[in-house]
Design an enzyme around this catalytic site. Structure first.
Site, mmCIF file in Angstrom:
data_model
loop_
_atom_site.group_PDB
_atom_site.id
_atom_site.type_symbol
_atom_site.label_atom_id
_atom_site.label_comp_id
_atom_site.label_asym_id
_atom_site.label_seq_id
_atom_site.Cartn_x
_atom_site.Cartn_y
_atom_site.Cartn_z
ATOM 1 N N TYR A 8 8.257 83.523 -60.209
ATOM 2 C CA TYR A 8 9.186 82.453 -59.846
ATOM 3 C C TYR A 8 9.978 82.052 -61.086
ATOM 4 C CZ TYR A 8 11.052 78.658 -57.051
ATOM 5 O OH TYR A 8 11.894 77.831 -56.373
ATOM 6 N N LYS A 64 4.178 91.841 -31.533
ATOM 7 C CA LYS A 64 5.062 92.937 -31.912
ATOM 8 C C LYS A 64 5.002 93.160 -33.423
ATOM 9 C CE LYS A 64 8.293 95.583 -29.922
ATOM 10 N NZ LYS A 64 8.263 96.145 -28.564
ATOM 11 N N ASP A 109 12.671 91.089 -25.400
ATOM 12 C CA ASP A 109 12.479 90.217 -24.240
ATOM 13 C C ASP A 109 13.666 89.302 -23.977
ATOM 14 O OD1 ASP A 109 10.058 91.427 -23.991
ATOM 15 O OD2 ASP A 109 8.839 89.716 -24.531
ATOM 16 N N ASP A 159 13.281 96.855 -25.563
ATOM 17 C CA ASP A 159 13.088 96.938 -24.112
ATOM 18 C C ASP A 159 14.042 97.949 -23.484
ATOM 19 O OD1 ASP A 159 11.095 94.881 -24.017
ATOM 20 O OD2 ASP A 159 12.691 93.453 -24.360
ATOM 21 N N GLY A 165 18.282 97.207 -14.810
ATOM 22 C CA GLY A 165 18.164 96.243 -15.898
ATOM 23 C C GLY A 165 18.296 96.927 -17.244
#
Length: 759
Positions: A47, A102, A145, A170, A204
């Site tokens: 950092y 997922k 989705d 999908d 779809g």
């Protein structure tokens, strides 16, 4: 098609699923640093002020973000929850468990870090505007989705706006796996993909994407009839149309699915249970290809198809049928290849390459460990094996390499790979094989279910484990305990209707037979017949071991209520070691990128050299069974005679014995743990060491060091501990730790079941 649902697998209960997601730290993800952050200097480098240096470099050259940050291995998994699995519009927040899942799959199968982001809007413009400004954070975006047709618009617009891969799984994930299956189904049935006639039922996201990719693969657009809930999508139709459906509108007088299917070569269903009938199947062309991919229940089951057409090739989205079209075969590896060449997009060439790689893999000879795991099926290229199975360890090499090559050839790779052979090797070593090998072991048990005795049958955790064992498909659990107590536990658990095979040791009809067996074993060790009768009647571990020894069950599991030593002693009264083999305990410690086997952690207090050599051989064999090439280190506080001491003599003796036996694995010692595990240190200080890499099998000099090391790692290190595995008994038995979870008990029971299978 996508990840299995609860109703599909029937392997977990709702309660078990909720418990997993809520236990410990809620959810399935956490952030783990990859750099040391122990000292002030570590913090200064990671950092302020050290972090300023890479910031300035990236400001000068944005591409350096891939070198100085995790961007190149992070995929954002983004959804608005409008089409969650098969559950519909649940909203962004309710979809979060799926997005976390997922991310877990990305990591598990391809070592890709996934970050889930749930965007709480159904407005396409708002969604796109949100995601576009997140682009600098990630190496790729996996949309998930999102309902159709919004998903088409969102993906198209984000692909135009961003210079990183944007992929709606999908749509394209399903399409890639289905395309792989189609390639092989056409090959097996003697068809040219350019000549097939096809019906796609379901317009779809997945249906449209499948049809589009099939066209890219060579199926003429005019040979595809698309159907939706209103029937055939024909030219001139206006009801329920959009631009994506219109691109597949054809000139035809057919108006219903039944009419469309008649005479067709291929049916691809992405619709609903029961949409396809046996009469429709009968009407199809010879050797029909039927992909019934609705989840959790297909349009028609393989049994229904085979009842009327024995010549058909059938695929579904389910794991309990051959030819599962499972997205996990695609998206992790597709992104792995895309990220590794820093692709600007995932184009058609990369999707085609993935499909062809999967198809080619299914035609190759199946590795022994995969074939053994799925021995309930014949994994040979043919009608019941046109798609690889999800736990095939070759996937991590085959698919990403093909995708990366396609990205380079199509000009979208910003960091081309020069040494593709070296890249394939890096893929092969990227994932630890333990998880795959463990799953293959479990699959083999599912294919060969066994009777396993759960000795502590009155315990709630044992009962839950027995339920999970049965629902997991591993076989028949047998509970030892009082029937009324077990039934009371089931009522308290909210499972009053669950039935088990229960044996009360005191009341069993087998007591006389078991007592006689035990008496024959112990009569010359000071035991009277009544002593043996009392042990059988009162000791559940003895009773369970007698069941296994007498062939009334295949294996047993215990340990939840008694220390390992006590349980082991009770089992050993009944079961002998294998001939010329030691009985020992093995812990398996699994981290993100390394697995270490530790022995002996449970049995031998101070083993001599011969016993240490035998343990090394047994532990190496188990490591190899679990997918690792063993590199054995005989551990001590000394390195190669550096500090001569009587305590190091057995280790040096063991090494000499292994030399004489000419074993088929690498070994060396004595050596300290840091040298064994740090290969750079080993080669720098002890270049003569015979190990070709860091040790992965650690043979401890005594029980104290082994047991302490295993338990310290289990409680303090950031990994998973499997075991102790009890190795070397003539009949299979496993002893879990007293604090074991339900999942630990199930795993131990399944491993015991596996040990009972013929090799």
């Amino acid at each position: 098609m996508s990840e299995p649902t609860l109703s599909e697998t029937k392997r977990v209960t709702d309660e078990e699923a909720l418990l997993l997601h809520s236990s410990g730290r809620p959810g399935k993800l956490e952030i783990t640093p990859t750099k040391p952050l122990t000292t002030q200097r570590d913090l200064a480098l990671a950092y302020s002020p050290g972090v300023a240096v890479p910031c300035l470099r990236i400001a000068e050259d944005p591409s350096l973000a891939y070198d100085y940050t995790a961007k190149g291995n992070i995929v954002a998994i983004i959804s608005n929850g409008t089409a969650v699995l098969g559950l519909g519009d649940l909203g962004a927040l309710a979809g979060k468990p799926v997005m976390e899942g997922k991310a877990v799959l990305f990591k598990r199968f391809a070592d890709v870090d996934g970050i889930d982001l749930e965007v709480d809007t159904k407005n396409v413009d708002e969604f796109v505007n949100c995601v576009r400004f997140l682009g600098p954070s990630f190496g790729g975006i996996n949309l998930e989705d999102i309902k159709a047709p919004d998903c088409f618009i969102i993906e198209e617009r984000l692909r135009e706006l961003l210079d990183i891969p944007v992929f709606h799984d999908d749509q394209h994930g399903t399409a890639i796996i289905a395309a792989a299956g189609l390639i092989n189904a056409c090959d097996i049935t003697g068809r040219n993909i350019k000549d097939v006639t096809m019906v796609v039922n379901g317009a779809g996201a997945a249906g449209i994407a499948c049809a589009e990719l099939f066209c890219t693969m060579g199926v003429p657009r005019g040979n595809i009839i698309l159907c939706d809930t209103k029937g055939v999508v024909y030219r001139g139709r206006t009801e329920g149309m959009n631009q994506w459906k219109s691109s597949f509108a054809v000139d035809t007088d057919k108006r219903t699915l039944e009419e469309a299917v008649a005479g067709s070569d291929v049916f691809v269903g992405l619709s609903a249970k029961g949409a396809m009938t046996q009469e429709m199947v009968k009407s199809m062309a010879a050797k029909p290809i039927i992909f019934a991919l609705a989840n959790p229940d297909p349009e028609i089951t393989p049994e229904e198809v085979k009842a009327v057409r024995a010549d058909a090739i059938v695929a579904t989205g389910r794991s309990d049928y051959p030819n599962q079209v499972n997205n996990v075969l695609g998206f992790p590896y597709l992104f792995r290849g895309a990220l590794d060449v820093r692709a600007t997009t995932i184009n058609e060439a990369m999707k085609v390459a993935a499909a062809k790689a999967l198809a080619a893999l299914a035609r190759e000879d199946v590795p022994d460990e995969v074939d053994a795991a799925y021995s309930g099926r014949r994994l040979r290229y043919g009608a019941d094996y046109i798609i690889p199975v999800p736990f095939d360890p070759r996937l991590i090499v085959t698919v990403p390499a093909a995708v990366a090559q396609a990205a380079m050839e199509s000009g979208v790779a910003r960091k081309p790979i020069v040494d593709i052979s070296g890249y394939r090797h890096s893929l092969r070593t990227r994932l630890d094989p333990t998880a795959d090998s463990l799953e293959l072991i479990l699959e083999k048990v599912r294919a060969n279910p066994r009777r396993v005795v759960f000795a502590e049958g009155e315990e709630e955790r044992t009962i839950r484990a027995a339920m999970a064992f049965r629902s997991g498909g591993y076989g028949t659990p047998v509970l030892i305990g009082r029937e009324e107590v077990i039934k009371e536990q089931l009522v308290a658990m909210g499972q009053p209707n669950v039935q088990f095979e229960i044996h009360n040791a005191r009341l069993s009809d087998a007591n006389r037979r078991y007592s006689d067996h035990l008496y024959r074993r112990l009569q010359r060790k000071g035991a009277l017949l009544r002593d043996c009768q009392r042990m059988v009647n009162q000791d559940r571990n003895v009773f369970a071991a007698c069941m296994v020894a007498q062939g009334d069950a295949h294996a047993m599991v215990t340990g939840l209520t008694r220390s390992f030593g006590v349980a082991f002693e009770e089992i050993r009264r009944v079961i002998d070691p294998k001939a010329n083999e030691p009985v020992f305990g093995l812990h398996v410690f699994v981290t993100r990128n390394r697995t270490v086997f530790i022995a002996d952690t449970t049995v031998h207090v101070r083993p001599n050299g011969a016993t240490l050599a035998d343990i090394a051989i047994g532990a190496a064999a188990k490591a190899r069974q679990m997918g690792h090439e063993p590199r054995v280190a005989l551990l001590s506080f000394s390195n190669f005679g550096q500090t001569p001491h009587p305590n190091t003599d057995p280790l040096r003796e063991a090494a000499a014995i292994l030399d004489n036996r000419r074993v088929d694995f690498e070994y060396d010692g004595e050596m300290s743990a840091d040298v064994a595990l740090d290969y750079a240190l080993m080669k720098r200080v002890y270049p003569f060491s015979r190990l070709s890499g860091p040790a992965n099998v650690l043979i401890m000099p005594g029980l104290h060091s082994a047991n302490i090391s295993a338990k310290l790692l289990n409680k303090m290190a950031g990994g998973q501990m499997i075991g102790p595995l009890l190795i070397g008994l003539d009949k299979p038995a496993q002893i879990v730790s007293m604090g074991s979870s339900v999942n630990d008990i199930v795993t131990a029971a399944a491993l015991a079941a596996h040990d009972s299978l013929p090799w």
